[in-house]
Design a protein around this motif. Sequence first.
Motif, PDB file in Angstrom:
ATOM      1  N   ARG A 137     -25.361  21.371  42.587  1.00 28.88           N
ATOM      2  CA  ARG A 137     -26.612  21.771  41.956  1.00 28.88           C
ATOM      3  C   ARG A 137     -26.381  22.042  40.473  1.00 28.88           C
ATOM      4  O   ARG A 137     -25.355  22.589  40.079  1.00 28.88           O
ATOM      5  N   ARG A 138     -27.336  21.631  39.654  1.00 20.23           N
ATOM      6  CA  ARG A 138     -27.224  21.917  38.234  1.00 20.23           C
ATOM      7  C   ARG A 138     -27.180  23.415  37.994  1.00 20.23           C
ATOM      8  O   ARG A 138     -27.932  24.172  38.590  1.00 20.23           O
ATOM      9  N   LYS A 139     -26.307  23.804  37.095  1.00 19.60           N
ATOM     10  CA  LYS A 139     -26.190  25.217  36.765  1.00 19.60           C
ATOM     11  C   LYS A 139     -26.614  25.440  35.319  1.00 19.60           C
ATOM     12  O   LYS A 139     -26.399  24.580  34.465  1.00 19.60           O
ATOM     13  N   PRO A 140     -27.225  26.568  35.035  1.00 16.85           N
ATOM     14  CA  PRO A 140     -27.620  26.849  33.648  1.00 16.85           C
ATOM     15  C   PRO A 140     -26.392  27.017  32.769  1.00 16.85           C
ATOM     16  O   PRO A 140     -25.310  27.367  33.239  1.00 16.85           O
ATOM     17  N   ARG A 141     -26.571  26.753  31.499  1.00 19.39           N
ATOM     18  CA  ARG A 141     -25.454  26.939  30.579  1.00 19.39           C
ATOM     19  C   ARG A 141     -24.995  28.391  30.574  1.00 19.39           C
ATOM     20  O   ARG A 141     -25.818  29.304  30.582  1.00 19.39           O
ATOM     21  N   PRO A 142     -23.703  28.611  30.519  1.00 21.11           N
ATOM     22  CA  PRO A 142     -23.228  29.994  30.416  1.00 21.11           C
ATOM     23  C   PRO A 142     -23.447  30.533  29.005  1.00 21.11           C
ATOM     24  O   PRO A 142     -23.627  29.770  28.046  1.00 21.11           O
ATOM     25  N   HIS A 143     -23.432  31.832  28.872  1.00 23.98           N
ATOM     26  CA  HIS A 143     -23.535  32.441  27.555  1.00 23.98           C
ATOM     27  C   HIS A 143     -22.277  32.140  26.742  1.00 23.98           C
ATOM     28  O   HIS A 143     -21.208  31.863  27.290  1.00 23.98           O
ATOM     29  N   TYR A 144     -22.400  32.189  25.436  1.00 22.28           N
ATOM     30  CA  TYR A 144     -21.262  31.893  24.576  1.00 22.28           C
ATOM     31  C   TYR A 144     -21.169  32.931  23.467  1.00 22.28           C
ATOM     32  O   TYR A 144     -22.160  33.547  23.077  1.00 22.28           O
ATOM     33  N   ARG A 145     -19.958  33.096  22.963  1.00 23.83           N
ATOM     34  CA  ARG A 145     -19.713  34.039  21.871  1.00 23.83           C
ATOM     35  C   ARG A 145     -20.082  33.397  20.547  1.00 23.83           C
ATOM     36  O   ARG A 145     -19.837  32.220  20.316  1.00 23.83           O
ATOM     37  N   THR A 146     -20.645  34.164  19.651  1.00 25.95           N
ATOM     38  CA  THR A 146     -20.962  33.665  18.313  1.00 25.95           C
ATOM     39  C   THR A 146     -19.893  34.045  17.294  1.00 25.95           C
ATOM     40  O   THR A 146     -19.872  33.525  16.184  1.00 25.95           O
ATOM     41  N   THR A 147     -19.001  34.956  17.681  1.00 23.44           N
ATOM     42  CA  THR A 147     -17.891  35.347  16.809  1.00 23.44           C
ATOM     43  C   THR A 147     -16.637  35.459  17.653  1.00 23.44           C
ATOM     44  O   THR A 147     -16.697  35.670  18.871  1.00 23.44           O
ATOM     45  N   PHE A 148     -15.484  35.334  16.996  1.00 22.58           N
ATOM     46  CA  PHE A 148     -14.218  35.476  17.694  1.00 22.58           C
ATOM     47  C   PHE A 148     -13.844  36.955  17.789  1.00 22.58           C
ATOM     48  O   PHE A 148     -14.313  37.793  17.019  1.00 22.58           O
ATOM     49  N   ASN A 149     -12.972  37.254  18.749  1.00 23.76           N
ATOM     50  CA  ASN A 149     -12.471  38.615  18.862  1.00 23.76           C
ATOM     51  C   ASN A 149     -11.570  38.947  17.676  1.00 23.76           C
ATOM     52  O   ASN A 149     -10.959  38.055  17.070  1.00 23.76           O
ATOM     53  N   LYS A 150     -11.472  40.228  17.343  1.00 23.40           N
ATOM     54  CA  LYS A 150     -10.649  40.645  16.210  1.00 23.40           C
ATOM     55  C   LYS A 150      -9.188  40.252  16.403  1.00 23.40           C
ATOM     56  O   LYS A 150      -8.488  39.905  15.458  1.00 23.40           O
ATOM     57  N   TRP A 151      -8.725  40.282  17.662  1.00 22.96           N
ATOM     58  CA  TRP A 151      -7.321  39.972  17.897  1.00 22.96           C
ATOM     59  C   TRP A 151      -7.005  38.500  17.669  1.00 22.96           C
ATOM     60  O   TRP A 151      -5.845  38.108  17.586  1.00 22.96           O
ATOM     61  N   ASP A 152      -8.040  37.671  17.527  1.00 19.32           N
ATOM     62  CA  ASP A 152      -7.811  36.255  17.265  1.00 19.32           C
ATOM     63  C   ASP A 152      -7.399  36.007  15.816  1.00 19.32           C
ATOM     64  O   ASP A 152      -6.931  34.928  15.476  1.00 19.32           O
ATOM     65  N   HIS A 153      -7.601  36.990  14.939  1.00 22.86           N
ATOM     66  CA  HIS A 153      -7.407  36.787  13.501  1.00 22.86           C
ATOM     67  C   HIS A 153      -5.932  36.919  13.129  1.00 22.86           C
ATOM     68  O   HIS A 153      -5.282  37.899  13.457  1.00 22.86           O
ATOM     69  N   LEU A 154      -5.402  35.907  12.448  1.00 24.16           N
ATOM     70  CA  LEU A 154      -4.020  35.924  11.995  1.00 24.16           C
ATOM     71  C   LEU A 154      -3.993  35.556  10.513  1.00 24.16           C
ATOM     72  O   LEU A 154      -3.927  34.396  10.141  1.00 24.16           O
ATOM     73  N   ASP A 155      -4.061  36.558   9.650  1.00 26.24           N
ATOM     74  CA  ASP A 155      -4.172  36.325   8.208  1.00 26.24           C
ATOM     75  C   ASP A 155      -2.980  35.576   7.626  1.00 26.24           C
ATOM     76  O   ASP A 155      -3.110  34.819   6.670  1.00 26.24           O
ATOM     77  N   GLU A 156      -1.761  35.802   8.192  1.00 26.85           N
ATOM     78  CA  GLU A 156      -0.572  35.255   7.558  1.00 26.85           C
ATOM     79  C   GLU A 156      -0.499  33.729   7.660  1.00 26.85           C
ATOM     80  O   GLU A 156       0.236  33.085   6.924  1.00 26.85           O
ATOM     81  N   ASN A 157      -1.251  33.119   8.564  1.00 26.92           N
ATOM     82  CA  ASN A 157      -1.235  31.670   8.719  1.00 26.92           C
ATOM     83  C   ASN A 157      -2.625  31.100   8.479  1.00 26.92           C
ATOM     84  O   ASN A 157      -3.580  31.509   9.126  1.00 26.92           O
ATOM     85  N   PRO A 158      -2.765  30.151   7.550  1.00 27.52           N
ATOM     86  CA  PRO A 158      -4.088  29.567   7.292  1.00 27.52           C
ATOM     87  C   PRO A 158      -4.723  28.970   8.540  1.00 27.52           C
ATOM     88  O   PRO A 158      -5.940  28.985   8.695  1.00 27.52           O
ATOM     89  N   GLU A 159      -3.893  28.442   9.444  1.00 25.41           N
ATOM     90  CA  GLU A 159      -4.431  27.808  10.661  1.00 25.41           C
ATOM     91  C   GLU A 159      -4.680  28.810  11.787  1.00 25.41           C
ATOM     92  O   GLU A 159      -5.211  28.436  12.825  1.00 25.41           O
ATOM     93  N   GLY A 160      -4.282  30.051  11.595  1.00 22.52           N
ATOM     94  CA  GLY A 160      -4.488  31.054  12.639  1.00 22.52           C
ATOM     95  C   GLY A 160      -3.677  30.751  13.883  1.00 22.52           C
ATOM     96  O   GLY A 160      -2.496  30.409  13.802  1.00 22.52           O
ATOM     97  N   VAL A 161      -4.320  30.846  15.051  1.00 22.99           N
ATOM     98  CA  VAL A 161      -3.592  30.681  16.304  1.00 22.99           C
ATOM     99  C   VAL A 161      -3.135  29.254  16.543  1.00 22.99           C
ATOM    100  O   VAL A 161      -2.335  29.002  17.446  1.00 22.99           O
ATOM    101  N   THR A 162      -3.619  28.308  15.757  1.00 23.29           N
ATOM    102  CA  THR A 162      -3.211  26.912  15.949  1.00 23.29           C
ATOM    103  C   THR A 162      -2.010  26.533  15.084  1.00 23.29           C
ATOM    104  O   THR A 162      -1.574  25.379  15.111  1.00 23.29           O
ATOM    105  N   TYR A 163      -1.483  27.481  14.330  1.00 22.55           N
ATOM    106  CA  TYR A 163      -0.396  27.170  13.403  1.00 22.55           C
ATOM    107  C   TYR A 163       0.775  26.500  14.110  1.00 22.55           C
ATOM    108  O   TYR A 163       1.264  25.447  13.668  1.00 22.55           O
ATOM    109  N   ASP A 164       1.251  27.096  15.191  1.00 26.89           N
ATOM    110  CA  ASP A 164       2.467  26.601  15.845  1.00 26.89           C
ATOM    111  C   ASP A 164       2.296  25.179  16.383  1.00 26.89           C
ATOM    112  O   ASP A 164       3.204  24.349  16.274  1.00 26.89           O
ATOM    113  N   GLN A 165       1.139  24.896  16.979  1.00 21.91           N
ATOM    114  CA  GLN A 165       0.961  23.568  17.585  1.00 21.91           C
ATOM    115  C   GLN A 165       0.814  22.479  16.529  1.00 21.91           C
ATOM    116  O   GLN A 165       1.127  21.316  16.795  1.00 21.91           O
ATOM    117  N   ILE A 166       0.356  22.850  15.331  1.00 23.03           N
ATOM    118  CA  ILE A 166       0.271  21.878  14.240  1.00 23.03           C
ATOM    119  C   ILE A 166       1.613  21.771  13.525  1.00 23.03           C
ATOM    120  O   ILE A 166       2.072  20.683  13.179  1.00 23.03           O
TER     121      ILE A 166
END
Length: 467
Positions: A137-166
Motif C-alpha cells: 500500500r502507498r505510504k505517505p511521505r515521512p517527515h524530514y528535517r530542515t536543519t542538521f543536528n549540531k553534532w553534525d557540524h565539523l568546522d575544522e574540515n570544509p567537507e564536514g563529515v564527508t571529509y574522510d571519504q573524499i
Amino acid sequence: MKKVLTIIVLLLFVITLTARNTDRVKFPGGKCYMLRVQLCDKQGTTFSLDHPEDFLSQRAIERRQRQRLAIDSTDLPLCARYVQAVEATGVETVAVSKWNNTMLVRVRKLDVMKTLLRLPFVTHVTKVWTSPDSIERRKPRPHYRTTFNKWDHLDENPEGVTYDQIEMLGGNRLHKQGYRGRDMVIAVLDGGFMNADVIPVLTRIRLLGSVDFTHAVNKESIFNGIDHGTMVLSTMAANEPGMFVGTAPDAGYWLLRCEDTQTEQMVEEDYWAAAVEFADSAGVDVINSSLGYHHFDDPSQNYRYCQLDGSSTLISRTASMVAQKGMILVNSAGNDGMGTWKKINVPADAKDIITVGAVSANRENAAFSGIGPTADGRVKPDVMAMGSPTSVITGRGVISKDIGTSFSAPLVTGLIACLWQAFPHKTALEVMDMVRQSSDNVECPDNIFGYGIPNFWKAYQKMRDER
C-alpha cells in the motif's frame, strides 16, 4: 491459565497477520504480463545516419564528435513499420530500446507470444514480468528535517563529515583546484528519491529533471517511496560547507527511476536500458547506477555465474555500449560477498565500465562487497571506495552512516566528473583507464580489490603533465 495464554498468543498472531495484510493491496488492473520482443533488424527505418540531429540531441552529437566516436545503427530508432505490426497484435508498447532493437510490451494473455513469433521480423520473445497478486500500500511521505543536528557540524574540515571519504580518493585537492563538476552532467539511476525535492540541502543542487521509467506498479512521484536514491545522490550533490559536501557538488543531475521496488523481475533490465538511452539523448556525461541483479522472484530466471561475461544479459550488453556513446558508467559491485552468490551482479560485469567495491575507513575490503572475476576472466571490481560505512543524507533529511557498494560507487562517480571537467577532451575510455592506473593496487590487480583505491589527485597530476 495455559488455555488463556494460548488464546492470547493466537490473538496476537491474528492481529499481526491482519496488520501485515493491511500493508498490501490487490494489484490494480488484474493479471497481466510484459514481454521483451527482439526485432531482427532496422530495415525500412525512415531515419538516416547522415542526419543524426533527427534522433539525437545536439549535446549527444557533440559528445561523440569530441571523442571521435561514430554514430552507428544502434543509435537509429526502431523501424516504425515493425513497431506498428507488433502493436497490431493487440499489445501495448511500454518502452523500446534502440541499442538492443527491442520492444517492451504489456499483454493480458500469454497466447499472444505465438502470434508475435509468427511475425517474420521477430526473432525472440521473452516473458520478463508477471503482475503480482498484491503490492504494498502507498505510504505517505515521512517527515524530514530542515536543519542538521549540531553534532553534525565539523568546522575544522570544509567537507564536514564527508571529509574522510573524499580524502581517501584524493578528491579534496581536486576540489581545491576548482574542479567540483561544473558543466558536467550526471544521471543517477535508482529506485526512489524520497524527499530529495524538499530537503533543503538537496533542493539547492542543479537538478536538470527527473523521469520514471517503471511501469509495473501504480505511478507515484519518484520523490515518494524509498530513499536509497536520496542517499546516493547526497554523496555526490550535497553542498553544505562544514557539514556535508558531495564529490561533485557543482554538477548537473538527472534523477532516473528504473528500479521497481515492488518485485524483482527481469523487466527492470528493460527499464534500466531505457533510462541509459535517455541519459545518452539528454547529453549526460557520467552515469551512476547503484543497482544490480542476479536473483529474481521467478527462480527459473536466475542468472548463473557463467553469464557474467558482459554480454549474456540485456542489461550488461547495454552497459557495455555506454562508453561507445561517449559516456562513463559507474556501477556498484553489489553486496553479496557474504552470501551464497558472493560475486558481482549484472551489469557490474559489463565491459568498459567502472565497477566499484567497498572498503572500510582503514582501507580494508568490506566482507559484503561482491567479488570477481567475470566469467570471461576480467578483473572485477575495477576500484574501491569507502562503503563501510559512508556518510549519507537520508530521506528524512538527517546525516547518517550506511553501508554498501551503493554508496561507494557514487563517491567515484562524482570525482570522475570532476576529473573529466579538468580534461574535457579526454575520451571516456581514457578517463576510466587513468582512474584505474592511479589506484593503489595497480601493480597486482585482483578480484577482491581490483586495481585498488583510486587517487584522483594523482590522476589529475599525470594527465596535466602529459598535456
